[in-house]
Write a protein that holds these residues in place. Structure first.
Motif, mmCIF file in Angstrom:
data_model
loop_
_atom_site.group_PDB
_atom_site.id
_atom_site.type_symbol
_atom_site.label_atom_id
_atom_site.label_comp_id
_atom_site.label_asym_id
_atom_site.label_seq_id
_atom_site.Cartn_x
_atom_site.Cartn_y
_atom_site.Cartn_z
ATOM 1 N N LYS A 1 0.829 -1.207 0.000
ATOM 2 C CA LYS A 1 0.000 0.000 0.000
ATOM 3 C C LYS A 1 0.860 1.253 0.000
ATOM 4 O O LYS A 1 0.537 2.242 -0.674
ATOM 5 C CB LYS A 1 -0.920 -0.012 1.217
ATOM 6 N N ASN B 1 0.899 4.186 -2.925
ATOM 7 C CA ASN B 1 0.675 5.620 -2.668
ATOM 8 C C ASN B 1 1.797 6.477 -3.237
ATOM 9 O O ASN B 1 1.555 7.584 -3.730
ATOM 10 C CB ASN B 1 0.569 5.855 -1.156
ATOM 11 N N GLU C 1 -2.723 -1.043 -7.317
ATOM 12 C CA GLU C 1 -2.302 -2.069 -6.360
ATOM 13 C C GLU C 1 -2.253 -3.450 -6.990
ATOM 14 O O GLU C 1 -1.320 -4.219 -6.785
ATOM 15 C CB GLU C 1 -3.273 -2.063 -5.166
#
Length: 709
Positions: free
Chosen positions: A635, A639, A645
């Motif tokens: 994660k 970002n 993802e």
């Protein structure tokens, strides 16, 4: 306790030897103990008392099957000199009260040494030191006994004092005494050669007693032992307030150190010679118990006796049962046979002692060392002369200092060689072994076979630099550190200097083949960055692979190096190199490097670089574990990179398949192991990041369906 074991597994064929030897030791202890007791400032009979309960208690606690305890030279001389320093007259009532106090504190010190496990210190004393020490002790005692052959009294002190005493005694020599002593010694030495198992010492003592009866020995000036009053020693607790505490503590400490050093050295010497082992620390407890009993019966400090042990060895005593027999025999003598003592001629008993001591010397070891190692021979003579000239403790200290000096000198000249490979073979070998072994082109491989420390670190650096000058055109230096178990800070500094020097020349540097603990030492010494930079590799093969050099390795001079069959190839990734390099710090190290990579990702946005880690050219298993850790940061990476993802997770899985295919191709025998390990890593990921685990599993299921279609 060894006695329980001795009785439980006792061999009946040893019984006769042990009993006879015990009686001989009792008889030999009579003149020795009486003489040393007087040296210690006590009446002669207290020497016999010291040969009863202390010797029995020592036998119960000792782990040596053959060593004998009793009143002996070094402690007696120290106590005697201490009494002189306190202006206490030898044999006085004050001496009778003070000596047991010293003995009691000696026992306390020995008990303290036992609790501190001080017995292990003997492990730092080499065989040449032990041999020189024992030979020095035996020679000292022989020189002490020589005046008694001439009708005089036993000598005291070190070599110069002993020679002076022998010279003075020779001026008033008693010829009949000397003749009797020399004849006895000749008979004993001849019997030892011709019939070593025959107890000639007993025959000589009996013959001496008969001669005293039938010949005018006293008129001839031949001395016999002083008669003693019958009876056993009385038990009492010494008055500890007789001597100032600071004074008795100092005196007793020096005596306790002498007992520990002399007896442990002698015990280990006999143990090595006869092929058994002793528990050094348990022996200290035996010393303490023996001296405690001696204090409670009014005796001087008790020590291990080389002369009596040598006598026991000569007459084939096998177990501590001979000490028990000796102690019990002394009880019977004190109760019923003290009149017999007055018939024993001193020259005959002295000859028995000298005969035993001559057999315990180790001059033959000095001859052997001269042929094998001149340095160790000098250590032997250093310990020997040190004991003769300066006494027991100083002799031991000299020997220990020489041993450590020899160790430093030897370590400063370690075994080392340069390695190459024989065409068609896979093992690296010393280039000096054969002309068929050749250097790998552009690579210098150097093996250093010693712990690396201040005295030899310069040798390593010098050898490598000189070889670089000789060969030239070197692209890499590989240090085979398989013989290096540790390094100190000086060595670490030398390694760092060498690394920086090679780096400036454009030469890569690797440290290989060593134990994992060395990596931990390197980190503590401040050169752990070499590991992170990929300079520390598990094997030479992996270091070469890291340089892009694969089998068959190119050899100097264009020598043909044909590859061997695939079945003979070495598997160089049987364990994780990253785990080997970083040990218990592996998990934290991976996380630190990933954190550093993620920080760089913020700057360059290169996700692909994350897949391979910052530690250059990881092996397959290392890469797989790196991916597992990366997945936990999925994660965070999403970002930062802005990528989807699922896309990132799919790329991780794709890279994992590439790793698996590479293993299948290069080392199919490890494929199953890879699957098993993958399962364990998945379980770890499921526990730490269940949402990422679910995503990875869904991607694998999708990939399986595609393969089926």
């Amino acid at each position: 306790m060894i006695l329980g074991h001795t009785i439980k597994d006792y061999k009946r064929e040893n019984l006769l030897h042990d009993v006879i030897t015990g009686i001989i030791i009792m008889a030999v202890s009579i003149p020795i103990s009486m003489g040393y007791s007087q040296i210690a400032g006590l009446p002669a009979v207290y020497g016999l008392y010291g040969s009863v309960f202390p010797i029995i208690l020592f036998a119960l606690f000792s782990t040596s099957p053959q060593f004998i305890f009793g009143v002996d030279a070094a402690p007696a001389a120290l106590v005697g000199s201490a009494l002189l320093g306190m202006n206490i007259q030898s044999g006085s009532k004050e001496a009778l009260a003070v000596v047991p106090v010293i003995t009691f504190f000696v026992a306390l010190w020995l008990l303290a040494f036992y609790l501190m496990h001080a017995g292990k210190l003997v492990n730092y004393i080499s065989a040449p030191v032990m041999g020189g020490f024992i030979t020095g002790i035996c020679s000292t005692i022989i020189l002490m006994q020589v005046p008694k052959l001439m009708g005089g009294t036993a000598g005291t002190g070190e070599l110069l004092e002993l020679l002076e005493h022998i010279e003075k005694t020779a001026e008033q020599i008693n010829l009949p005494s000397l003749i009797l002593g020399i004849l006895s010694l000749v008979v004993l030495l001849a019997a030892k050669k011709i019939m070593p198992k025959f107890p000639m010492a007993v025959v000589m003592m009996a013959a001496g007693a008969v001669l005293t009866q039938v010949l005018p020995m006293k008129e001839w000036g031949i001395k016999t032992l002083d008669a003693v009053a019958p009876g056993l020693p009385k038990w009492s607790f010494p008055n500890l307030m007789l001597i100032p505490m600071d004074e008795v503590v100092t005196i007793s400490l020096s005596v306790a150190v002498v007992i520990m050093a002399e007896t442990l050295l002698a015990e280990n010497n006999f143990a090595q010679k006869n092929g058994y082992r002793i528990n050094d620390n348990q022996e200290l407890l035996a010393f303490a118990v023996g001296n405690l009993v001696a204090a409670l019966t009014g005796c001087c400090p008790i020590n291990g006796s080389v002369s009596r042990t040598a006598m026991g060895e000569q007459y084939q005593g096998k177990t501590q049962l001979m000490s028990i027999v000796a102690g019990l025999s002394m009880i019977l003598l004190l109760l019923f046979g003290t009149g017999f003592i007055g018939y024993l001629p001193v020259p005959v008993l002295t000859a028995i002692v000298i005969s035993a001591l001559l057999g315990a010397t180790e001059f033959e070891l000095a001859v052997k060392l001269w042929k094998v190692s001149r340095t160790e021979c000098f250590i032997f003579w250093g310990a020997f002369i040190g004991v003769l000239l300066l006494g027991t403790i100083n002799g031991v200290l000299i020997g220990i200092i020489l041993s450590f000096a020899e160790m430093v000198i030897r370590s400063s000249k370690p075994a080392s060689c340069f390695l190459g490979i024989q065409p068609g073979h896979k093992h690296f070998r010393d280039l000096a072994e054969s002309r068929q072994i050749h250097e790998i082109e552009g690579v210098l491989i150097y093996r250093f076979s010693s712990n690396l420390f201040f005295a030899n670190a310069g040798v390593l650096q010098q050898d490598i630099e000189q070889e670089l000058e000789r060969r030239g055109n070197i692209k890499a230096v590989i240090l085979d550190a398989s013989g290096i178990g540790s390094m100190d800070i000086t060595a670490a500094d030398r390694i760092e200097i060498l690394y920086k020097s090679l780096k400036e020349q454009g030469i890569r540097f690797y440290i290989t083949e060593h134990i994992a603990d060395l990596n931990e030492q390197m980190r503590k010494l401040g050169i752990g960055y070499l590991i992170e930079e990929g300079c520390v590799r598990r094997t030479i093969y992996i270091a070469l692979k890291d340089m892009g050099i694969k089998r068959p390795y190119p050899l100097e001079g264009g020598v043909d190096n044909e590859e061997r069959s695939a079945s003979r190839k070495r598997v160089d990734n049987r364990m994780q190199e990253f785990v080997w390099a970083f040990g218990s710090d592996t998990e934290d190290q991976i996380e630190r490097q990933i954190a550093q990579q993620i920080k760089q990702l913020k700057q360059n946005g290169d996700v692909e670089k994350l897949l391979h880690g910052s530690w250059s050219h990881m092996e397959a298993f290392d890469e797989d574990e790196w991916l597992e850790h990366l997945e936990e940061h999925l994660k965070e990476i999403v970002n930062i990179s802005g990528k989807d993802e699922r896309t990132l997770a799919a790329r991780f899985e794709e890279h994992r398949r590439e790793i698996h295919e590479r293993i299948m191709k290069e080392h199919p025998e490890l494929a199953q192991r890879f699957k098993e390990r993958r399962h364990r890593l998945d379980e770890h990921l499921k526990e730490r990041r269940p949402e990422v685990y679910d995503l990875v599993v869904s991607l694998r299921e999708l990939e399986k369906r595609k393969d089926m279609e």
